[in-house]
Motif scaffolding. Structure first.
Motif, PDB file in Angstrom:
ATOM      1  N   PRO A  19     116.656  37.847  67.747  1.00 19.64           N
ATOM      2  CA  PRO A  19     117.621  36.770  67.524  1.00 19.64           C
ATOM      3  C   PRO A  19     117.784  36.374  66.061  1.00 19.64           C
ATOM      4  N   GLY A  20     117.147  37.125  65.169  1.00 15.19           N
ATOM      5  CA  GLY A  20     117.191  36.779  63.753  1.00 15.19           C
ATOM      6  C   GLY A  20     118.395  37.361  63.040  1.00 15.19           C
ATOM      7  N   PRO A  21     118.437  37.145  61.736  1.00 19.09           N
ATOM      8  CA  PRO A  21     119.559  37.627  60.931  1.00 19.09           C
ATOM      9  C   PRO A  21     119.672  39.146  60.957  1.00 19.09           C
ATOM     10  N   GLN A  22     120.888  39.637  60.851  1.00 10.45           N
ATOM     11  CA  GLN A  22     121.177  41.062  60.890  1.00 10.45           C
ATOM     12  C   GLN A  22     121.644  41.537  59.514  1.00 10.45           C
ATOM     13  N   PRO A  23     121.281  42.753  59.139  1.00 10.12           N
ATOM     14  CA  PRO A  23     121.729  43.288  57.852  1.00 10.12           C
ATOM     15  C   PRO A  23     123.254  43.313  57.763  1.00 10.12           C
ATOM     16  N   GLY A  24     123.759  43.044  56.572  1.00  6.56           N
ATOM     17  CA  GLY A  24     125.198  43.083  56.352  1.00  6.56           C
ATOM     18  C   GLY A  24     125.929  41.821  56.755  1.00  6.56           C
ATOM     19  N   HIS A  25     125.223  40.820  57.245  1.00  4.87           N
ATOM     20  CA  HIS A  25     125.836  39.553  57.642  1.00  4.87           C
ATOM     21  C   HIS A  25     125.522  38.487  56.605  1.00  4.87           C
ATOM     22  N   VAL A  26     126.358  37.458  56.562  1.00  2.00           N
ATOM     23  CA  VAL A  26     126.188  36.333  55.649  1.00  2.00           C
ATOM     24  C   VAL A  26     125.884  35.101  56.497  1.00  2.00           C
ATOM     25  N   TYR A  27     124.883  34.308  56.074  1.00  6.68           N
ATOM     26  CA  TYR A  27     124.438  33.166  56.871  1.00  6.68           C
ATOM     27  C   TYR A  27     124.388  31.894  56.038  1.00  6.68           C
ATOM     28  N   ARG A  28     124.463  30.768  56.741  1.00  6.22           N
ATOM     29  CA  ARG A  28     124.205  29.455  56.180  1.00  6.22           C
ATOM     30  C   ARG A  28     123.070  28.851  56.989  1.00  6.22           C
ATOM     31  N   GLU A  29     122.128  28.215  56.300  1.00  7.26           N
ATOM     32  CA  GLU A  29     121.021  27.553  56.972  1.00  7.26           C
ATOM     33  C   GLU A  29     121.453  26.148  57.374  1.00  7.26           C
ATOM     34  N   LEU A  30     121.286  25.801  58.648  1.00  8.81           N
ATOM     35  CA  LEU A  30     121.626  24.469  59.141  1.00  8.81           C
ATOM     36  C   LEU A  30     120.424  23.554  58.931  1.00  8.81           C
ATOM     37  N   VAL A  31     120.662  22.407  58.291  1.00 11.52           N
ATOM     38  CA  VAL A  31     119.575  21.506  57.915  1.00 11.52           C
ATOM     39  C   VAL A  31     119.788  20.143  58.559  1.00 11.52           C
ATOM     40  N   GLY A  32     118.801  19.696  59.308  1.00 13.66           N
ATOM     41  CA  GLY A  32     118.862  18.398  59.967  1.00 13.66           C
ATOM     42  C   GLY A  32     119.605  18.475  61.291  1.00 13.66           C
ATOM     43  N   GLY A  33     119.579  17.386  62.021  1.00 12.40           N
ATOM     44  CA  GLY A  33     120.306  17.320  63.288  1.00 12.40           C
ATOM     45  C   GLY A  33     119.745  18.235  64.350  1.00 12.40           C
ATOM     46  N   PRO A  34     120.497  18.402  65.432  1.00 12.86           N
ATOM     47  CA  PRO A  34     119.987  19.144  66.590  1.00 12.86           C
ATOM     48  C   PRO A  34     119.853  20.651  66.358  1.00 12.86           C
ATOM     49  N   LEU A  35     120.498  21.191  65.351  1.00 13.05           N
ATOM     50  CA  LEU A  35     120.456  22.639  65.115  1.00 13.05           C
ATOM     51  C   LEU A  35     119.619  22.983  63.883  1.00 13.05           C
ATOM     52  N   ASP A  36     118.779  22.059  63.447  1.00 17.40           N
ATOM     53  CA  ASP A  36     117.948  22.234  62.260  1.00 17.40           C
ATOM     54  C   ASP A  36     117.166  23.544  62.309  1.00 17.40           C
ATOM     55  N   GLY A  37     117.274  24.300  61.231  1.00 19.42           N
ATOM     56  CA  GLY A  37     116.516  25.538  61.118  1.00 19.42           C
ATOM     57  C   GLY A  37     117.244  26.773  61.608  1.00 19.42           C
ATOM     58  N   LEU A  38     118.341  26.598  62.331  1.00 26.38           N
ATOM     59  CA  LEU A  38     119.100  27.764  62.788  1.00 26.38           C
ATOM     60  C   LEU A  38     119.942  28.318  61.644  1.00 26.38           C
TER      61      LEU A  38
END
Length: 88
Positions: A19-38
């Motif tokens: 379920p982790g990050p995949q090569p070639g993809h761009v991500y943003r880290e969600l900070v705080g709230g119910p989705l913190d850390g995703l």
């Protein structure tokens, strides 16, 4: 439960063996709230959407099923999106 969600990509199935990050993809880290850390996969998002942020469907927020958690880019570090509140 919080530790199980850290490093996971938002929207990944709970039984996904990777379920982790995949090569070639761009991500943003969600900070705080119910989705913190995703991590939110923003691959192919237009610049305007990246600047605006997103209201992400979640059952974990204040409004339960049907609610959304709003996140927006952090000033000075747009790779991290801060929680701005729960919305319907």
């Amino acid at each position: 439960m919080d530790e199980l969600m850290r490093g996971r990509v938002y929207g990944a199935d709970h039984d996904d063996p990777d379920p982790g990050p995949q090569p070639g993809h761009v991500y943003r880290e969600l900070v705080g709230g119910p989705l913190d850390g995703l991590l939110l996969d923003v691959t192919d998002w237009p610049a305007a959407q990246l600047a605006e942020g997103a209201a992400l469907p979640t059952e974990l927020g204040s409004f339960g099923p049907g609610g959304r958690a709003a996140y927006g880019p952090r000033a000075g570090d747009p790779r991290r999106w801060d929680w701005t509140g729960d919305v319907r």
